[in-house]
Enzyme design. Sequence first.
Site, mmCIF file in Angstrom:
data_model
loop_
_atom_site.group_PDB
_atom_site.id
_atom_site.type_symbol
_atom_site.label_atom_id
_atom_site.label_comp_id
_atom_site.label_asym_id
_atom_site.label_seq_id
_atom_site.Cartn_x
_atom_site.Cartn_y
_atom_site.Cartn_z
ATOM 1 N N LYS A 155 0.864 -1.183 0.000
ATOM 2 C CA LYS A 155 0.000 0.000 0.000
ATOM 3 C C LYS A 155 0.906 1.241 0.000
ATOM 4 O O LYS A 155 1.443 1.640 1.029
ATOM 5 C CB LYS A 155 -0.901 -0.007 1.233
ATOM 6 C CG LYS A 155 -1.635 1.314 1.527
ATOM 7 C CD LYS A 155 -2.559 1.750 0.406
ATOM 8 C CE LYS A 155 -3.404 2.967 0.820
ATOM 9 N NZ LYS A 155 -2.577 4.189 1.006
ATOM 10 N N VAL B 144 -8.164 2.762 3.691
ATOM 11 C CA VAL B 144 -8.046 1.569 2.855
ATOM 12 C C VAL B 144 -6.818 0.763 3.286
ATOM 13 O O VAL B 144 -6.846 -0.465 3.325
ATOM 14 C CB VAL B 144 -7.979 1.962 1.363
ATOM 15 C CG1 VAL B 144 -7.590 0.760 0.498
ATOM 16 C CG2 VAL B 144 -9.326 2.510 0.914
ATOM 17 N N GLY B 145 -5.739 1.454 3.639
ATOM 18 C CA GLY B 145 -4.568 0.775 4.175
ATOM 19 C C GLY B 145 -4.840 0.117 5.511
ATOM 20 O O GLY B 145 -4.270 -0.928 5.837
ATOM 21 N N GLU C 115 8.865 0.723 11.759
ATOM 22 C CA GLU C 115 10.023 1.619 11.726
ATOM 23 C C GLU C 115 9.458 3.024 11.741
ATOM 24 O O GLU C 115 8.850 3.474 10.770
ATOM 25 C CB GLU C 115 10.865 1.343 10.477
ATOM 26 C CG GLU C 115 12.240 1.988 10.546
ATOM 27 C CD GLU C 115 12.280 3.361 9.912
ATOM 28 O OE1 GLU C 115 12.270 4.353 10.692
ATOM 29 O OE2 GLU C 115 12.322 3.467 8.689
ATOM 30 N N CYS D 40 13.720 10.058 8.544
ATOM 31 C CA CYS D 40 13.489 9.726 9.953
ATOM 32 C C CYS D 40 14.778 9.615 10.759
ATOM 33 O O CYS D 40 14.784 9.855 11.966
ATOM 34 C CB CYS D 40 12.687 8.429 10.058
ATOM 35 S SG CYS D 40 13.426 7.044 9.172
ATOM 36 N N GLU E 294 9.575 15.346 16.248
ATOM 37 C CA GLU E 294 10.104 15.206 14.898
ATOM 38 C C GLU E 294 9.468 16.262 13.983
ATOM 39 O O GLU E 294 8.263 16.230 13.748
ATOM 40 C CB GLU E 294 9.809 13.802 14.382
ATOM 41 C CG GLU E 294 10.449 13.485 13.054
ATOM 42 C CD GLU E 294 10.221 12.056 12.623
ATOM 43 O OE1 GLU E 294 11.176 11.426 12.136
ATOM 44 O OE2 GLU E 294 9.085 11.559 12.763
#
Length: 488
Positions: free
Chosen positions: A183, A220-221, A259, A292, A391
């Site tokens: 996805k 949807v994911g 992750e 990241c 972040e």
Amino acid sequence: MTQIGDPRLLIDGELTEAASGARFDNVNPATEEILGGTADASAEDMGRAIGAARRAFDETDWSTNRALRKRCLEQLHAAIEAEKEELRTELVAEVGCPVIVTYGPQLDAPLEDGLLWPAAEIDRFEWERELPEGHAFGMKARRWVVKEPAGVVGAIIPWNFPFEVTLQKVGQALATGNTMIVKPAPDTPWNATRLGRLIAEKTDIPAGVINVVASSDHLVGEELVIDPRVDLISFTGSTGVGRRIMEKGAATMKRLFLELGGKSADIILDDTDFATRLPGGAMVCMHGGQGCAMPTRMLLPRSRYDEGIEILAEAFRNVPYGDPTDPGNIQGPQISAKQRERVLGYIETGVKEGARLVVGGGRPAHLDKGWFVEPTLFADVDNSMTIAREEIFGPVLVVVPFDDDDDAVRIANDNQYGLAGMVTSASEERALAVAGRIRAGSLSVNGGVGYGADAPFGGYKASGVGRQNGIEGFLQYLETKTIAVGIS
């Protein structure tokens, strides 16, 4: 508008539009122009893809046919290589990444071994191992341990390094005998749909083994997370979404690889050659700071603090940024207007909380198109400030002073994240001693780079669960079965 990318989904071996016929726009973040459309899958389409992956795992020999898996991964590698330059152009257009970055982590680096290392590992890996003869409960037994694929994998991809992340997940999940659904992020679908087309047209991968389902709807994911037919979720993205996946996946006891985010510390010890090392601090602006593991929190010794800020300021004033097709630029736009506003919001918060804005901080006056943010440097940052703790995912470096090595370790570890970090010193022994105390999954000492398909990557604390790549990543996609046969 000229369509430059493949709009189709790959479901059960067929390249197809969404069942509804709907499409969504793919927008160039550097120009704000629509590049073309992509099939906009619904929950119905995702359900078909999950069903196809389930059947391919349960009803074909993919999970046990190691020779086929190796051949297919090698075929896919060759197919991508044949279209590498077209893919490079496409990545620059839809991701907004500077073209120079595609010669490293955005394309060339993962392509070098992202599929070939797992393919080779198929022959090297110890799929079975014998245990000594067992004597439990007075009974003799011949015993061994078998490694088997986890089953159906749902791979959810971020927009910042989409091809790199997809390739690392596909290589390891398929090499270990799983089937999967990919996805892609709605911001960057075409690198995944291209992969789907190459799989369908250029490889012997059986129908349903891998499916590519693009959608503008994040829910949807989420079907992958809540559907009991999916055994494992492999997700790269924000810590907030990672927590939601853990919560939603609990009902069906999903195995997880996550992750997640980072706020990595770049520790500059006082014996470092500042003139050589510190200009590299501006590399947090690469690709708009959208990475990241980027060391976005620099720790400078108080004894040389003013000297360090002066060098950093000069470097940030000279960051080459703008048009990502220009090979001289290292910084492109943020992926979307929403992300640009998010970054600018963090900068505003930093100023309000008392950090000193040294360079940048706004939208570039000379760029009237694209979602750009100026290279931005903050000094006099306290580690309790929002910009030091969260972040930002933008071209922003925050600089925090420290007293001595112990203080640097304390500050570096005083954060919810633990993805990566850097330590620089004239003494390798001293740098290693500090690095050994940092609670993070990857450490760079004196500029060392550990990246590779053979190197596990992932984080401590809120930076994730598990590791991608290396033997640790290979094991992530496997189950363990112990077998004992009674003997007289």
